[in-house]
Design an enzyme around this catalytic site. Structure first.
Site, PDB file in Angstrom:
ATOM      1  N   ARG A  58     -10.962   2.931   8.613  1.00  0.00           N
ATOM      2  CA  ARG A  58     -10.518   1.650   9.138  1.00  0.00           C
ATOM      3  C   ARG A  58     -11.676   0.879   9.761  1.00  0.00           C
ATOM      4  O   ARG A  58     -11.569  -0.303  10.018  1.00  0.00           O
ATOM      5  CB  ARG A  58      -9.448   1.913  10.194  1.00  0.00           C
ATOM      6  CG  ARG A  58      -8.206   1.092  10.047  1.00  0.00           C
ATOM      7  CD  ARG A  58      -7.274   1.421  11.163  1.00  0.00           C
ATOM      8  NE  ARG A  58      -8.019   1.535  12.423  1.00  0.00           N
ATOM      9  CZ  ARG A  58      -7.448   1.633  13.614  1.00  0.00           C
ATOM     10  NH1 ARG A  58      -6.143   1.643  13.700  1.00  0.00           N
ATOM     11  NH2 ARG A  58      -8.169   1.734  14.696  1.00  0.00           N
ATOM     12  N   ARG A  63      -0.921 -10.133  12.781  1.00  0.00           N
ATOM     13  CA  ARG A  63      -1.284  -8.865  12.152  1.00  0.00           C
ATOM     14  C   ARG A  63      -2.306  -9.070  11.042  1.00  0.00           C
ATOM     15  O   ARG A  63      -3.250  -8.287  10.898  1.00  0.00           O
ATOM     16  CB  ARG A  63      -0.042  -8.195  11.551  1.00  0.00           C
ATOM     17  CG  ARG A  63       0.666  -7.254  12.509  1.00  0.00           C
ATOM     18  CD  ARG A  63       2.100  -7.056  12.107  1.00  0.00           C
ATOM     19  NE  ARG A  63       2.263  -6.211  10.929  1.00  0.00           N
ATOM     20  CZ  ARG A  63       3.314  -6.286  10.104  1.00  0.00           C
ATOM     21  NH1 ARG A  63       4.258  -7.169  10.311  1.00  0.00           N
ATOM     22  NH2 ARG A  63       3.405  -5.491   9.072  1.00  0.00           N
ATOM     23  N   ARG A 117      12.061 -10.892   4.521  1.00  0.00           N
ATOM     24  CA  ARG A 117      12.680  -9.562   4.587  1.00  0.00           C
ATOM     25  C   ARG A 117      13.828  -9.518   5.582  1.00  0.00           C
ATOM     26  O   ARG A 117      13.722 -10.027   6.685  1.00  0.00           O
ATOM     27  CB  ARG A 117      11.622  -8.541   5.025  1.00  0.00           C
ATOM     28  CG  ARG A 117      11.072  -7.798   3.861  1.00  0.00           C
ATOM     29  CD  ARG A 117      10.566  -6.445   4.171  1.00  0.00           C
ATOM     30  NE  ARG A 117       9.645  -6.345   5.292  1.00  0.00           N
ATOM     31  CZ  ARG A 117       8.604  -5.524   5.293  1.00  0.00           C
ATOM     32  NH1 ARG A 117       8.329  -4.819   4.226  1.00  0.00           N
ATOM     33  NH2 ARG A 117       7.848  -5.437   6.347  1.00  0.00           N
ATOM     34  N   LYS A 173       0.820  -1.203   0.000  1.00  0.00           N
ATOM     35  CA  LYS A 173       0.000   0.000   0.000  1.00  0.00           C
ATOM     36  C   LYS A 173       0.865   1.269   0.000  1.00  0.00           C
ATOM     37  O   LYS A 173       0.596   2.213  -0.733  1.00  0.00           O
ATOM     38  CB  LYS A 173      -0.873   0.005   1.260  1.00  0.00           C
ATOM     39  CG  LYS A 173      -2.281   0.392   1.020  1.00  0.00           C
ATOM     40  CD  LYS A 173      -3.245  -0.184   2.069  1.00  0.00           C
ATOM     41  CE  LYS A 173      -2.677  -0.389   3.445  1.00  0.00           C
ATOM     42  NZ  LYS A 173      -2.745   0.799   4.307  1.00  0.00           N
ATOM     43  N   ARG A 195      13.440  -8.069  11.397  1.00  0.00           N
ATOM     44  CA  ARG A 195      12.696  -7.301  12.393  1.00  0.00           C
ATOM     45  C   ARG A 195      11.703  -8.223  13.097  1.00  0.00           C
ATOM     46  O   ARG A 195      11.163  -9.145  12.483  1.00  0.00           O
ATOM     47  CB  ARG A 195      11.903  -6.167  11.727  1.00  0.00           C
ATOM     48  CG  ARG A 195      12.767  -5.122  11.031  1.00  0.00           C
ATOM     49  CD  ARG A 195      11.893  -3.992  10.547  1.00  0.00           C
ATOM     50  NE  ARG A 195      10.623  -4.511  10.013  1.00  0.00           N
ATOM     51  CZ  ARG A 195       9.473  -3.843  10.029  1.00  0.00           C
ATOM     52  NH1 ARG A 195       9.416  -2.645  10.524  1.00  0.00           N
ATOM     53  NH2 ARG A 195       8.383  -4.375   9.518  1.00  0.00           N
TER      54      ARG A 195
END
Ligand code: ZN
Length: 210
Positions: free
Chosen positions: A88, A168, A123, A14, A157
């Site tokens: 949201r 999430r 990542r 996004k 991370r």
């Protein structure tokens, strides 16, 4: 003024797509985070309120968020706007409707959950120069080490760990599927397949604007 809404789960790209749209199509990107930060920085009455709410670990209410969005929209004249991260909740979507803004389209960046998990868990970050790598799609020359820094080991991370990502994703799903359903029911939502190259995804998203 026309308002576009960009939605999609964490990791769907996004931020990247929003930045490209802003840069190339000159829509003004508005994200809740940016608006909140701006008010906190300027120490406006709402900014101070938000700051103390956040300091106490509270959420910023839908009412405050939408008040800030309304103010921001009022300030922007004659430019199309891309909303990122808002609405949201259905309450926020209703509030947006009540403001009388004309929503052009809701763009949903659709990604397969497994692909997302792969994208995010792969990542790696250089703690020194902050460059981002991916173990499969953008690996460093020497596995585990930054290409640009001498002997700096890449890290993952905590947010990119699989358990965190799954949490999430399911939170996002719970929170935003009512908003998506709200717009789908009005025939305003358009899904974009958000897998593959950034530029290919961008072409699909931009096509909706033209
Ligand atoms: Zn580095």
């Amino acid at each position: 003024m026309k308002v576009w809404i960009l939605m999609g789960p964490p990791g769907a790209g996004k931020g990247t797509q929003g930045d490209l749209l802003q840069e190339r199509l000159h829509v003004r990107k508005l994200s809740t985070g940016d608006i909140l930060r701006k008010h906190i920085q300027l120490k406006t009455p709402l900014g101070l309120q938000v700051q103390s709410l956040m300091a106490e670990g509270h959420y910023v209410s839908d009412e405050i968020v939408m008040q800030l969005v309304a103010e921001e929209l009022k300030e922007i004249q004659g430019q199309d706007v891309l909303l990122d991260g808002v609405p949201r909740t259905v309450v926020q979507a209703d509030a947006l409707q009540a403001m009388g803004v004309s929503i052009a389209k809701v763009i949903y960046l659709a990604v397969d959950a497994a692909a997302l998990v792969h994208r995010l868990t792969g990542r790696r970050l250089c703690p020194s120069c902050k460059r981002i790598y991916h173990v499969d799609t953008n690996p460093p020359r020497q596995m585990g080490y930054c290409d640009h820094c001498v002997a700096v080991e890449l890290i993952q991370r905590e947010d990119d760990q699989e358990v965190r990502i799954r949490t999430r994703l399911s939170l996002y799903e719970q929170e935003t599927s009512p908003v998506l359903d709200y717009y789908r029911a009005k025939g305003m939502c358009q899904d974009v397949m958000a897998e593959g190259e950034v530029e290919d995804i961008y072409s699909r998203v931009a096509a909706i604007f033209l």
